[in-house]
Design a protein around this motif. Sequence first.
Motif: not given
Length: 211
Positions: A166-168, A127-135
């Motif tokens: 799933s945040s992606f 979740s944290k690293e996908m959040g960084e990618i999306l940001q």
Amino acid sequence: VKWRLKGVLPYEGLAALYGPSASGKSFLALDLSVALAEGSNWFGIRTAQSTVIYVALEGESGFKNRVAAWELENQRPLPANMLMVMQPFQITNVSDVEELAATVPHDSVVIVDTLNRAAPTSDENSSKEMGEILQACKRLQGLIGGLVILVHHTGKDTTKGARGHSSFFAALDGAIEVEKSNDKRSWCIAKAKDGQDGKCFPFNLKIDRKS
């Protein structure tokens, strides 16, 4: 709603084109790039003519072969306002994002092929690293004021859609899913805000836009 690909991809925002390995997703993304650059209909769907920057990270020789095949099949070169980036690029590297944004026209379309190659050290399931990618993707989108499209993979279970947290999928403004069954391929509207989800279009690697 202002559309880049009517009813499918918004004029501005973050989108994805994803599918299993060897499904033809990169070739489909190339053909979509050409249609957007030309402002021509794509599978009967209207496009808004745009400058397109294709960040090809899956291998220079493979991409050049796809381009050569497309030009041979369509008997014309790629449009002048479709530009390609072949050098290494990491979406989570702030300087890479700022350098790319500074070199492309405002209001353009940037296609990153693939997300995995653009974030090679990130854990897509975190979740944290996908959040960084999306940001980082949203930062690129904000700097160019246009549309960023990520070419991405599905997981081992293709019924679960795009690979990773799933945040992606939740963060996307539009999504195209490529499906392959035996020798048949199709792409479907997996997500379209204020558009029509679920509609599918068969295609082959010659890309018959009238299908």
